[in-house]
Design an enzyme around this catalytic site. Structure first.
Site, PDB file in Angstrom:
ATOM      1  CG  ASN A  47      -1.962   1.187   1.208  1.00 51.41           C
ATOM      2  OD1 ASN A  47      -1.199   1.795   0.941  1.00 51.41           O
ATOM      3  ND2 ASN A  47      -2.694   0.965   1.550  1.00 51.41           N
ATOM      4  CG  HIS A  64       0.856   6.384   4.852  1.00 47.99           C
ATOM      5  ND1 HIS A  64      -0.025   7.408   5.642  1.00 47.99           N
ATOM      6  CD2 HIS A  64       0.345   4.962   5.004  1.00 47.99           C
ATOM      7  CE1 HIS A  64      -0.835   6.572   5.904  1.00 47.99           C
ATOM      8  NE2 HIS A  64      -0.861   5.946   5.824  1.00 47.99           N
ATOM      9  CG  HIS A  85      -7.941   4.174   0.927  1.00 41.81           C
ATOM     10  ND1 HIS A  85      -8.135   4.086   2.980  1.00 41.81           N
ATOM     11  CD2 HIS A  85      -9.245   5.098   0.700  1.00 41.81           C
ATOM     12  CE1 HIS A  85      -9.657   3.930   3.239  1.00 41.81           C
ATOM     13  NE2 HIS A  85     -10.075   4.872   1.958  1.00 41.81           N
ATOM     14  NE  ARG A 109      -8.309   7.545   4.041  1.00 41.96           N
ATOM     15  CZ  ARG A 109      -9.016   7.028   5.528  1.00 41.96           C
ATOM     16  NH1 ARG A 109     -10.205   8.135   5.570  1.00 41.96           N
ATOM     17  NH2 ARG A 109      -8.716   6.330   6.455  1.00 41.96           N
ATOM     18  NE  ARG A 127      -7.618  11.091   5.759  1.00 42.90           N
ATOM     19  CZ  ARG A 127      -7.816  10.610   7.313  1.00 42.90           C
ATOM     20  NH1 ARG A 127      -7.055  10.153   7.390  1.00 42.90           N
ATOM     21  NH2 ARG A 127      -9.083  11.079   7.140  1.00 42.90           N
ATOM     22  CD  GLU A 133      -6.835   0.057   1.898  1.00 46.30           C
ATOM     23  OE1 GLU A 133      -6.927   1.048   1.881  1.00 46.30           O
ATOM     24  OE2 GLU A 133      -6.153  -0.579   1.764  1.00 46.30           O
ATOM     25  CB  THR A 151      -9.441   2.004   7.555  1.00 45.60           C
ATOM     26  OG1 THR A 151      -8.564   2.603   6.830  1.00 45.60           O
ATOM     27  CG2 THR A 151     -10.743   1.104   7.270  1.00 45.60           C
ATOM     28  CD  GLU A 160      -6.948  -5.345   3.483  1.00 44.80           C
ATOM     29  OE1 GLU A 160      -7.709  -5.407   2.515  1.00 44.80           O
ATOM     30  OE2 GLU A 160      -6.704  -4.997   4.211  1.00 44.80           O
ATOM     31  CG  HIS A 188      -5.416  -1.533   9.246  1.00 45.20           C
ATOM     32  ND1 HIS A 188      -4.721  -0.673  10.407  1.00 45.20           N
ATOM     33  CD2 HIS A 188      -5.610  -0.265   8.532  1.00 45.20           C
ATOM     34  CE1 HIS A 188      -4.784   0.149  10.437  1.00 45.20           C
ATOM     35  NE2 HIS A 188      -5.536   0.932   9.296  1.00 45.20           N
TER      36      HIS A 188
HETATM   37  N1  PXP Z   1      -5.794  -2.661   4.496  1.00 44.98           N
HETATM   38  C1  PXP Z   1      -7.047  -1.745   4.434  1.00 44.98           C
HETATM   39  C2  PXP Z   1      -8.301  -1.793   3.740  1.00 44.98           C
HETATM   40  C3  PXP Z   1      -6.377  -0.194   5.111  1.00 44.98           C
HETATM   41  O1  PXP Z   1      -7.376   0.321   5.244  1.00 44.98           O
HETATM   42  C4  PXP Z   1      -5.727  -0.203   5.364  1.00 44.98           C
HETATM   43  C5  PXP Z   1      -4.801   0.931   5.723  1.00 44.98           C
HETATM   44  O2  PXP Z   1      -4.775   1.863   4.309  1.00 44.98           O
HETATM   45  C6  PXP Z   1      -4.208  -1.448   5.103  1.00 44.98           C
HETATM   46  C7  PXP Z   1      -5.145  -2.879   4.997  1.00 44.98           C
HETATM   47  C8  PXP Z   1      -2.206  -1.437   5.821  1.00 44.98           C
HETATM   48  O3  PXP Z   1      -2.922  -0.789   6.085  1.00 44.98           O
HETATM   49  P1  PXP Z   1      -1.208   0.252   7.141  1.00 44.98           P
HETATM   50  O4  PXP Z   1      -0.594   0.874   6.220  1.00 44.98           O
HETATM   51  O5  PXP Z   1      -1.153   0.323   9.079  1.00 44.98           O
HETATM   52  O6  PXP Z   1      -0.214  -1.055   7.107  1.00 44.98           O
END
Ligand code: PXP
Length: 236
Positions: free
Chosen positions: A7, A10, A43, A45, A49, A70, A101, A151, A190
């Protein structure tokens, strides 16, 4: 063996801190794939952001593994996904004030609305995964919506320590087995990081782990490719 979806949200968080042109999540996705990532997740949003529409549109053209978008289950986002046609969408709950999330979807409460979204997306050949807590009622409701995947939210496992973490791992194990038995593809994610990922990656029947923050945090110091390779070594 579980695969790794990286992901890259960030990377965009850093860019948006200055409303600058870099670092570019598209470039980060290329580096993640070169390091062996099996998929790229972002994601989009409602408040934009971090990831912007432009990022997702370019990622759709450049990602060579598969793109997992996402998003919240809103009319705007469903239309966006139907126009874009990513490989997969993961539907997540979204609240403006949250840092990230915070919990899984309440599929039991929103079954009708989610079933409609699943039908629209899957009719357009977009795989749908529902982000849910490791809870049997939610898993069964997810199955009823017609979604092909779930998930499982690993946040509570990741935040727990000692015996509580063991209990959370049992909950995850039961949830993964139950979802698999119902014929759902099972992803998880997550809060997973370099210290807590191995026990989850070792669970049978997990298709893909979605990991973002910990990889990007390490990438700030050692670079994206090394951060992804370090994570892949643990997942494998
Ligand atoms: N899965 C989902 C559904 C999420 O919303 C997120 C955060 O965007 C992640 C996985 C990844 O989480 P993390 O950034 O804590 O690894």
């Amino acid at each position: 063996m579980a695969t790794l979806g990286v992901n890259i949200d960030h990377i965009a968080t850093v860019r948006e801190a200055r409303k600058a042109a870099s670092p570019d999540p598209v470039e980060a996705a290329v580096l993640a794939e070169l390091a062996g990532a099996n998929g790229i997740t972002c994601h989009l949003r409602e408040d934009r952001r971090h990831i912007q529409d432009r990022d997702v549109r370019i990622l759709k053209k450049t990602v060579k593994s598969h793109l997992n978008l996402e998003m919240a289950c809103t009319t705007e986002m469903i239309q966006f996904a139907v126009d874009l046609l990513p490989f997969m969408t993961t539907l997540v709950p979204e609240r403006r004030a949250e840092l990230t999330t915070e919990g899984g979807l309440d599929v039991v409460a929103a079954e009708r609305e989610l079933s409609g979204a699943v039908e629209t997306l899957q009719r357009n050949n977009v795989r749908v995964s529902l982000f849910i807590d490791p809870d049997l009622k939610q898993i069964k409701a997810a199955k009823r919506t017609g979604a092909s995947a779930v998930e499982i939210h690993t946040g509570q496992y990741a935040n727990a320590s000692g015996d509580r973490r063991k209990e959370e791992l049992y909950r995850l194990t039961d949830a993964v087995i139950a979802a698999n038995k119902l014929g759902l593809l099972v992803n998880a994610g997550h809060g997973l990081d370099y210290n807590n990922v191995e026990a989850v990656a070792a669970l049978e029947h997990i298709e893909e782990l979605n990991i973002g923050f910990s990889i990007v945090a390490r990438a700030c110091l050692v670079g994206m490719e090394r951060a992804v390779r370090d994570m892949l070594a643990l997942v494998r």
